[in-house]
Design a protein around this motif. Structure first.
Motif, PDB file in Angstrom:
ATOM      1  N   THR A 145       0.846  -1.193   0.000  1.00  0.00           N
ATOM      2  CA  THR A 145       0.000   0.000   0.000  1.00  0.00           C
ATOM      3  C   THR A 145       0.889   1.252   0.000  1.00  0.00           C
ATOM      4  O   THR A 145       2.089   1.164   0.270  1.00  0.00           O
ATOM      5  CB  THR A 145      -0.921   0.011   1.228  1.00  0.00           C
ATOM      6  N   LEU A 190      -7.836  -5.893  -3.515  1.00  0.00           N
ATOM      7  CA  LEU A 190      -8.491  -5.450  -2.284  1.00  0.00           C
ATOM      8  C   LEU A 190     -10.013  -5.457  -2.428  1.00  0.00           C
ATOM      9  O   LEU A 190     -10.736  -5.667  -1.446  1.00  0.00           O
ATOM     10  CB  LEU A 190      -8.001  -4.055  -1.898  1.00  0.00           C
ATOM     11  N   ILE A 194      -9.581  -8.276   4.555  1.00  0.00           N
ATOM     12  CA  ILE A 194      -8.271  -7.626   4.527  1.00  0.00           C
ATOM     13  C   ILE A 194      -7.716  -7.642   5.942  1.00  0.00           C
ATOM     14  O   ILE A 194      -8.286  -7.033   6.857  1.00  0.00           O
ATOM     15  CB  ILE A 194      -8.363  -6.167   4.027  1.00  0.00           C
ATOM     16  N   CYS A 236      -5.150  -6.324   8.500  1.00  0.00           N
ATOM     17  CA  CYS A 236      -4.377  -5.077   8.532  1.00  0.00           C
ATOM     18  C   CYS A 236      -3.932  -4.758   9.952  1.00  0.00           C
ATOM     19  O   CYS A 236      -4.512  -5.234  10.931  1.00  0.00           O
ATOM     20  CB  CYS A 236      -5.206  -3.919   7.970  1.00  0.00           C
ATOM     21  N   THR A 267      -5.969   1.666   7.433  1.00  0.00           N
ATOM     22  CA  THR A 267      -6.357   1.013   6.184  1.00  0.00           C
ATOM     23  C   THR A 267      -7.724   1.501   5.722  1.00  0.00           C
ATOM     24  O   THR A 267      -7.985   1.616   4.512  1.00  0.00           O
ATOM     25  CB  THR A 267      -6.364  -0.517   6.368  1.00  0.00           C
ATOM     26  N   LEU A 304      -9.128   2.532   1.932  1.00  0.00           N
ATOM     27  CA  LEU A 304     -10.300   1.906   1.319  1.00  0.00           C
ATOM     28  C   LEU A 304     -11.372   2.946   0.996  1.00  0.00           C
ATOM     29  O   LEU A 304     -12.001   2.892  -0.067  1.00  0.00           O
ATOM     30  CB  LEU A 304     -10.865   0.825   2.239  1.00  0.00           C
ATOM     31  N   THR A 310     -14.583  -3.848   1.328  1.00  0.00           N
ATOM     32  CA  THR A 310     -14.159  -5.142   1.868  1.00  0.00           C
ATOM     33  C   THR A 310     -13.998  -5.090   3.390  1.00  0.00           C
ATOM     34  O   THR A 310     -13.489  -4.121   3.948  1.00  0.00           O
ATOM     35  CB  THR A 310     -12.830  -5.581   1.228  1.00  0.00           C
ATOM     36  N   ALA A 364      -6.436 -10.777   2.038  1.00  0.00           N
ATOM     37  CA  ALA A 364      -5.286  -9.917   1.746  1.00  0.00           C
ATOM     38  C   ALA A 364      -4.592  -9.546   3.042  1.00  0.00           C
ATOM     39  O   ALA A 364      -5.230  -9.381   4.090  1.00  0.00           O
ATOM     40  CB  ALA A 364      -5.739  -8.655   1.019  1.00  0.00           C
TER      41      ALA A 364
END
Length: 285
Positions: A23, A39, A45, A47, A53, A57, A64, A91
């Motif tokens: 990222t 993503l 995801i 994180c 994050t 997004l 997500t 992810a």
């Protein structure tokens, strides 16, 4: 005639597995089209901080679900992610840059591979590499050494261990700790060229080079903010115009005139006796 809808395909889930997604390190524009696609199409995801994050997004209208996974995550959390990755795509991202580069995650990747789960990596931003390319220091060989220890003795031990490594050294550092790290480097390698790269990709991006003593003085007067990449050139990469008096002044802050003269003599090739005499003069000023 095919009825396939390209738009609907974009939201279809990917194959099960773990996707390592880099990222941006600052500028939100520094993300790849492939990363955005992944993503959007994973089930979860993982994180470090959902707030950080979440901003990324939101900027790209990605809905997500996120799952916190950081240094403090339990083995149970990791096991649940592994089991999920068997059935669905997940992810792994860090707060900024490429996951696993001075960030949590290697245990998750290691256990996923041991469980024969497909692991896919997506290249992207990395502060260490960005700092290296900006510094102008030799980049044919380099060593990423993470963060220097906080405690003085441990920091000195690490620097001593790296003293004979003939490559550009890359460290991560924080604003409040930068000056102390620079002064520790000055004690070991007073004439090596050092670069401080900070606020990379952001509005106030800066890369300043000099001897570690000079940079320590600068950042003492101008306390830095933001995340920092600290780079030290290899042994042969010294500043030819380094001022012996300044090197002695820097050394005299932490050592005797004799030791200061010996250290500066070793790094510059100047006669030790003349440096000692000059160090005594400087101490008496």
């Amino acid at each position: 005639m095919s009825t396939h809808n390209p738009e609907s395909a974009k939201t279809e889930l990917l194959d099960p597995g773990l996707y390592i997604v880099a990222t941006p390190i600052g500028n939100l524009g520094d993300i790849t089209m492939r990363a955005l696609d992944v993503l959007r199409r994973v089930a979860v995801i993982a994180c470090e901080d959902t707030r950080v994050t979440g901003k990324l997004l939101k900027a790209y209208d990605i809905k997500t679900r996120m799952q916190r996974y950081d240094d403090h995550a339990s083995a149970e959390v990791r096991e649940r992610l592994i089991e999920l990755a068997r059935r669905e795509p997940i992810a792994l991202v860090s707060d900024a840059g490429t996951p696993l580069v001075s960030d949590p995650g290697y245990r998750l990747v290691r256990e996923a591979r041991e469980a024969e789960i497909e692991v896919t990596t997506l290249p992207g931003a990395c502060a260490a590499i960005s700092g290296l390319t900006l510094s102008g220091l030799p980049n044919d060989r380099f060593l990423f050494a993470g963060f220097l220890p906080v405690k003085e003795k441990a920091r000195g031990d690490v620097l001593a261990e790296l003293a004979s490594v003939s490559v550009t050294l890359i460290f991560y550092e924080t604003g409040p700790r930068l000056e102390r790290s620079l002064r520790a480097i000055a004690e070991v390698w007073p004439t090596r060229e050092v670069a401080v790269a900070r606020e990379l990709t952001k509005l106030h991006e800066e890369c300043r080079s000099g001897t570690p003593g000079e940079l320590a003085e600068h950042y003492e007067a101008h306390p830095p903010k933001g995340e920092i990449v600290l780079l030290v050139g290899p042994p042969g990469e010294t500043l030819s115009d380094a001022d012996p008096d300044q090197l002695l002044r820097d050394a005299l802050k932490t050592m005797s005139a004799s030791k200061a003269a010996g250290m500066v003599s070793k790094s510059t090739g100047i006669d030790r006796q003349s440096l000692y005499a000059r160090a005594v003069e400087l101490r008496g000023e």
